[in-house]
Design a protein around this motif. Structure first.
Motif, mmCIF file in Angstrom:
data_model
loop_
_atom_site.group_PDB
_atom_site.id
_atom_site.type_symbol
_atom_site.label_atom_id
_atom_site.label_comp_id
_atom_site.label_asym_id
_atom_site.label_seq_id
_atom_site.Cartn_x
_atom_site.Cartn_y
_atom_site.Cartn_z
ATOM 1 N N GLY A 96 0.782 -1.225 0.000
ATOM 2 C CA GLY A 96 0.000 0.000 0.000
ATOM 3 C C GLY A 96 0.819 1.284 0.000
ATOM 4 O O GLY A 96 0.298 2.340 0.336
ATOM 5 N N HIS A 97 2.078 1.195 -0.384
ATOM 6 C CA HIS A 97 2.927 2.388 -0.423
ATOM 7 C C HIS A 97 2.866 3.060 -1.799
ATOM 8 O O HIS A 97 2.223 2.569 -2.720
ATOM 9 C CB HIS A 97 4.377 1.999 -0.108
ATOM 10 N N ARG A 98 3.566 4.154 -1.918
ATOM 11 C CA ARG A 98 3.691 4.880 -3.190
ATOM 12 C C ARG A 98 5.134 4.750 -3.661
ATOM 13 O O ARG A 98 6.045 4.665 -2.846
ATOM 14 C CB ARG A 98 3.297 6.337 -3.013
ATOM 15 N N HIS A 99 5.309 4.733 -4.979
ATOM 16 C CA HIS A 99 6.628 4.484 -5.562
ATOM 17 C C HIS A 99 6.643 5.066 -6.973
ATOM 18 O O HIS A 99 5.640 5.028 -7.674
ATOM 19 C CB HIS A 99 6.852 2.959 -5.588
ATOM 20 N N LEU A 100 7.771 5.562 -7.405
ATOM 21 C CA LEU A 100 7.943 6.155 -8.730
ATOM 22 C C LEU A 100 7.671 5.146 -9.850
ATOM 23 O O LEU A 100 8.180 4.033 -9.809
ATOM 24 C CB LEU A 100 9.383 6.677 -8.853
ATOM 25 N N THR A 101 6.844 5.551 -10.816
ATOM 26 C CA THR A 101 6.656 4.781 -12.050
ATOM 27 C C THR A 101 6.618 5.759 -13.218
ATOM 28 O O THR A 101 6.304 6.943 -13.028
ATOM 29 C CB THR A 101 5.320 3.989 -12.080
ATOM 30 N N PRO A 102 6.884 5.276 -14.420
ATOM 31 C CA PRO A 102 6.722 6.146 -15.594
ATOM 32 C C PRO A 102 5.253 6.446 -15.893
ATOM 33 O O PRO A 102 4.948 7.390 -16.606
ATOM 34 C CB PRO A 102 7.338 5.352 -16.744
ATOM 35 N N LEU A 103 4.355 5.649 -15.352
ATOM 36 C CA LEU A 103 2.929 5.849 -15.612
ATOM 37 C C LEU A 103 2.322 6.964 -14.774
ATOM 38 O O LEU A 103 1.418 7.657 -15.224
ATOM 39 C CB LEU A 103 2.153 4.552 -15.334
ATOM 40 N N GLY A 104 2.784 7.123 -13.533
ATOM 41 C CA GLY A 104 2.153 8.084 -12.641
ATOM 42 C C GLY A 104 3.111 9.025 -11.932
ATOM 43 O O GLY A 104 2.696 9.774 -11.066
ATOM 44 N N GLY A 105 4.374 8.959 -12.270
ATOM 45 C CA GLY A 105 5.343 9.855 -11.662
ATOM 46 C C GLY A 105 5.813 9.408 -10.289
ATOM 47 O O GLY A 105 5.627 8.268 -9.878
ATOM 48 N N ARG A 106 6.404 10.341 -9.575
ATOM 49 C CA ARG A 106 7.050 10.054 -8.287
ATOM 50 C C ARG A 106 6.077 9.539 -7.231
ATOM 51 O O ARG A 106 6.451 8.750 -6.371
ATOM 52 C CB ARG A 106 7.724 11.324 -7.782
ATOM 53 N N ASP A 107 4.855 9.961 -7.274
ATOM 54 C CA ASP A 107 3.897 9.611 -6.231
ATOM 55 C C ASP A 107 2.842 8.624 -6.733
ATOM 56 O O ASP A 107 1.661 8.741 -6.411
ATOM 57 C CB ASP A 107 3.236 10.900 -5.712
ATOM 58 N N SER A 121 21.179 4.140 -7.584
ATOM 59 C CA SER A 121 20.374 5.335 -7.833
ATOM 60 C C SER A 121 19.550 5.709 -6.602
ATOM 61 O O SER A 121 19.376 6.890 -6.308
ATOM 62 C CB SER A 121 19.474 5.155 -9.055
ATOM 63 N N GLU A 122 19.073 4.731 -5.874
ATOM 64 C CA GLU A 122 18.301 5.033 -4.665
ATOM 65 C C GLU A 122 19.217 5.549 -3.556
ATOM 66 O O GLU A 122 18.845 6.448 -2.803
ATOM 67 C CB GLU A 122 17.535 3.803 -4.190
ATOM 68 N N ALA A 123 20.426 5.001 -3.467
ATOM 69 C CA ALA A 123 21.377 5.450 -2.441
ATOM 70 C C ALA A 123 21.804 6.897 -2.679
ATOM 71 O O ALA A 123 21.967 7.673 -1.735
ATOM 72 C CB ALA A 123 22.598 4.538 -2.427
ATOM 73 N N VAL A 124 21.937 7.272 -3.948
ATOM 74 C CA VAL A 124 22.409 8.622 -4.282
ATOM 75 C C VAL A 124 21.246 9.614 -4.394
ATOM 76 O O VAL A 124 21.255 10.668 -3.775
ATOM 77 C CB VAL A 124 23.226 8.602 -5.597
ATOM 78 N N ALA A 125 20.241 9.283 -5.199
ATOM 79 C CA ALA A 125 19.173 10.237 -5.504
ATOM 80 C C ALA A 125 17.958 10.115 -4.582
ATOM 81 O O ALA A 125 17.130 11.018 -4.547
ATOM 82 C CB ALA A 125 18.723 10.063 -6.955
ATOM 83 N N LYS A 126 17.824 9.020 -3.882
ATOM 84 C CA LYS A 126 16.698 8.785 -2.965
ATOM 85 C C LYS A 126 15.348 9.106 -3.626
ATOM 86 O O LYS A 126 14.531 9.836 -3.085
ATOM 87 C CB LYS A 126 16.886 9.569 -1.681
ATOM 88 N N MET A 127 15.145 8.518 -4.807
ATOM 89 C CA MET A 127 13.944 8.789 -5.590
ATOM 90 C C MET A 127 12.659 8.353 -4.907
ATOM 91 O O MET A 127 11.601 8.916 -5.142
ATOM 92 C CB MET A 127 14.044 8.098 -6.957
ATOM 93 N N ASN A 128 12.724 7.342 -4.066
ATOM 94 C CA ASN A 128 11.511 6.811 -3.440
ATOM 95 C C ASN A 128 11.509 6.952 -1.926
ATOM 96 O O ASN A 128 10.581 6.501 -1.277
ATOM 97 C CB ASN A 128 11.337 5.344 -3.824
ATOM 98 N N SER A 129 12.515 7.571 -1.393
ATOM 99 C CA SER A 129 12.634 7.714 0.051
ATOM 100 C C SER A 129 11.853 8.938 0.547
ATOM 101 O O SER A 129 11.715 9.928 -0.150
ATOM 102 C CB SER A 129 14.108 7.895 0.417
#
Length: 104
Positions: free
Chosen positions: A30-41, A93-101
């Motif tokens: 039930g979390h949110r996560h980056l996708t190309p379909l819906g963006g970061r949220d 990429s997650e360690a550096v940019a923290k896209m989903n954190s």
């Protein structure tokens, strides 16, 4: 001499299958996560769709790359390499940019 077409397909299949896992886990929890379909949220539903698309595409590519039954050959190594390379890229990429954190 480069990889064969079947090895390239198996490599891509590995990357797609591994990419499906965090999206399907996100949907299940039930979390949110980056996708190309819906963006970061992206919502859990969008993640379920994206994860399923990746898994189905990866398995279809793998089936095409390795249609004959029997023992694996270099295509298994290519699949595993695609999985490992994509997982390492996502880790970095997650360690550096923290896209989903939450702590961006």
């Amino acid at each position: 001499m480069g990889p064969t077409r079947a090895e390239a397909g198996a490599f891509t299949a590995g990357a797609l299958c591994v990419n499906s896992l965090p999206h399907l886990a996100t949907a299940a929890t039930g979390h949110r996560h980056l996708t190309p379909l819906g963006g970061r949220d992206s919502s859990p539903g969008v993640n379920a769709a994206w994860g399923t698309i990746n898994l189905v595409a990866g398995l279809a590519l793998l089936r095409r790359a390795a249609p004959d039954p029997g023992r694996w050959d270099s295509r298994l190594v290519a699949f595993e390499l695609g999985s490992a390379v994509f997982a390492a890229w996502m880790f970095g990429s997650e360690a550096v940019a923290k896209m989903n954190s939450r702590h961006r």
